[in-house]
Design an enzyme around this catalytic site. Sequence first.
Site, PDB file in Angstrom:
ATOM      1  N   HIS A 138       0.370   2.266  -1.183  1.00 44.06           N
ATOM      2  CA  HIS A 138      -0.083   2.245   0.360  1.00 44.06           C
ATOM      3  C   HIS A 138      -0.515   3.263   0.596  1.00 44.06           C
ATOM      4  CE1 HIS A 138       2.799   3.342   4.005  1.00 44.06           C
ATOM      5  NE2 HIS A 138       1.515   2.799   4.254  1.00 44.06           N
ATOM      6  N   MET A 155      -1.833   6.080   3.262  1.00 41.82           N
ATOM      7  CA  MET A 155      -1.455   6.460   4.072  1.00 41.82           C
ATOM      8  C   MET A 155      -2.630   8.444   4.920  1.00 41.82           C
ATOM      9  SD  MET A 155       2.911   5.682   4.259  1.00 41.82           S
ATOM     10  CE  MET A 155       3.034   6.193   2.486  1.00 41.82           C
ATOM     11  N   ASP A 207       8.848  -1.671   5.186  1.00 42.89           N
ATOM     12  CA  ASP A 207       8.918  -0.543   4.383  1.00 42.89           C
ATOM     13  C   ASP A 207       9.771   0.664   5.145  1.00 42.89           C
ATOM     14  OD1 ASP A 207       5.576   1.417   3.452  1.00 42.89           O
ATOM     15  OD2 ASP A 207       7.821   1.830   2.788  1.00 42.89           O
ATOM     16  N   SER A 219       9.881   2.027  -4.126  1.00 43.43           N
ATOM     17  CA  SER A 219       8.913   3.049  -3.606  1.00 43.43           C
ATOM     18  C   SER A 219       9.039   4.373  -4.040  1.00 43.43           C
ATOM     19  CB  SER A 219       8.860   4.118  -2.111  1.00 43.43           C
ATOM     20  OG  SER A 219       8.374   4.888  -1.768  1.00 43.43           O
ATOM     21  N   HIS A 233       5.568   0.448  -5.458  1.00 43.80           N
ATOM     22  CA  HIS A 233       5.025   1.244  -4.751  1.00 43.80           C
ATOM     23  C   HIS A 233       5.051   2.548  -4.856  1.00 43.80           C
ATOM     24  CE1 HIS A 233       4.055   0.611  -0.192  1.00 43.80           C
ATOM     25  NE2 HIS A 233       5.181   2.157  -0.142  1.00 43.80           N
ATOM     26  N   ASP A 273       2.982   5.077  -2.676  1.00 46.15           N
ATOM     27  CA  ASP A 273       3.219   5.761  -1.418  1.00 46.15           C
ATOM     28  C   ASP A 273       2.028   6.965  -1.361  1.00 46.15           C
ATOM     29  OD1 ASP A 273       5.666   5.405  -0.110  1.00 46.15           O
ATOM     30  OD2 ASP A 273       4.481   4.679   0.957  1.00 46.15           O
ATOM     31  N   MET A 279      -0.863  10.013   0.484  1.00 50.25           N
ATOM     32  CA  MET A 279      -0.526  10.339   1.498  1.00 50.25           C
ATOM     33  C   MET A 279      -1.592  11.933   1.288  1.00 50.25           C
ATOM     34  SD  MET A 279       3.430  11.178   2.577  1.00 50.25           S
ATOM     35  CE  MET A 279       4.445   9.056   2.461  1.00 50.25           C
TER      36      MET A 279
HETATM   37  C1  DX5 Z   1       6.851   6.417   4.152  1.00 47.73           C
HETATM   38  C2  DX5 Z   1       6.430   5.123   3.060  1.00 47.73           C
HETATM   39  C3  DX5 Z   1       7.674   5.027   2.243  1.00 47.73           C
HETATM   40  C4  DX5 Z   1       9.083   5.313   1.609  1.00 47.73           C
HETATM   41  C5  DX5 Z   1      10.184   4.152   1.724  1.00 47.73           C
HETATM   42  O1  DX5 Z   1       6.359   6.774   4.769  1.00 47.73           O
HETATM   43  O2  DX5 Z   1       5.437   4.944   3.469  1.00 47.73           O
HETATM   44  O3  DX5 Z   1       7.459   3.625   1.653  1.00 47.73           O
HETATM   45  O4  DX5 Z   1       8.525   6.120   1.318  1.00 47.73           O
HETATM   46  O5  DX5 Z   1      11.355   4.882   1.377  1.00 47.73           O
HETATM   47  P1  DX5 Z   1      12.877   5.019   2.212  1.00 47.73           P
HETATM   48  O6  DX5 Z   1      12.878   3.291   1.077  1.00 47.73           O
HETATM   49  O7  DX5 Z   1      13.288   5.990   1.512  1.00 47.73           O
HETATM   50  O8  DX5 Z   1      12.271   4.609   3.519  1.00 47.73           O
HETATM   51 ZN    ZN Z   2       5.123   2.940   1.336  1.00 45.10          ZN
END
Ligand code: DX5
Ligand code: ZN
Length: 229
Positions: free
Chosen positions: A65, A67, A174, A8, A32, A34, A36
């Site tokens: 991903h 969110m 995740d 990520s 990955h 993220d 948000m």
């Molecule tokens: C959190 C994200 C994860 C996060 C993982 O909301 O969806 O993908 O970035 O990071 P680590 O591995 O540091 O928990």
């Molecule tokens: Zn994620």
Amino acid sequence: MAVQISPSILNSDFARLADEVASVSQSADWVHVDVMDNHFVPNLTLGLPVVESLRKVSVLPLDCHLMIEDPDRWAPAYAEAGAASVTFHIEAAAAPVRLARTLRAAGARAGLALKPATPIEPYEDLLPELDMILIMSVEPGFGGQRFLDIVLPKVRRARQAIQRHGGQIWLQMDGGVSAETIERCADAGADVFVAGSAVYSADDRDAAVRELRELAQRATDSASWVQGH
Ligand code: DX5
Ligand code: ZN
């Protein structure tokens, strides 16, 4: 059963994203990303313009991903932007079957994400419409959090549900995945592993990815769920 590692970029240097993505491209399977929106989660990261730019420079496929609120409206554009996998949260989707079909029609794998307190059982009948289940092992919004072992029974139940439906669906872990936690995730049934801070805080990121892969593969090879019982 081959495991996959999807670093990520959330905890990477956003001022140098192309280089940060390239720094894991020799060892990782996916990137990955993220996304948000500061509504579904209390954090704001990046959106479609950045994903479009990353797609042009990344040699690895993008594992987005989302969110975000209203993924029914916004998620298809990430598939159209070239994300190879687009995962939306069931907690935010109004019409998950229609959305999964739209993502697949746009050429992306369709993923469904569950927050730690969201059960898998109500969604077992959706499995034929999905390519991946993402089980969060932290509350969504931030990297670097502690792994929540309480989600491991849900991982086992999700793997059993997948096996009842033919077993082609990937099961992604995740949040808080590291050398200390990845083996129990693989033993429980995960086969795709997101790792943010465990990779991006390492001096040698490719070595960190390789170590995670070796640990996960060894745990998977001896896991009861792989032996079919
Ligand atoms: C959190 C994200 C994860 C996060 C993982 O909301 O969806 O993908 O970035 O990071 P680590 O591995 O540091 O928990
Ligand atoms: Zn994620």
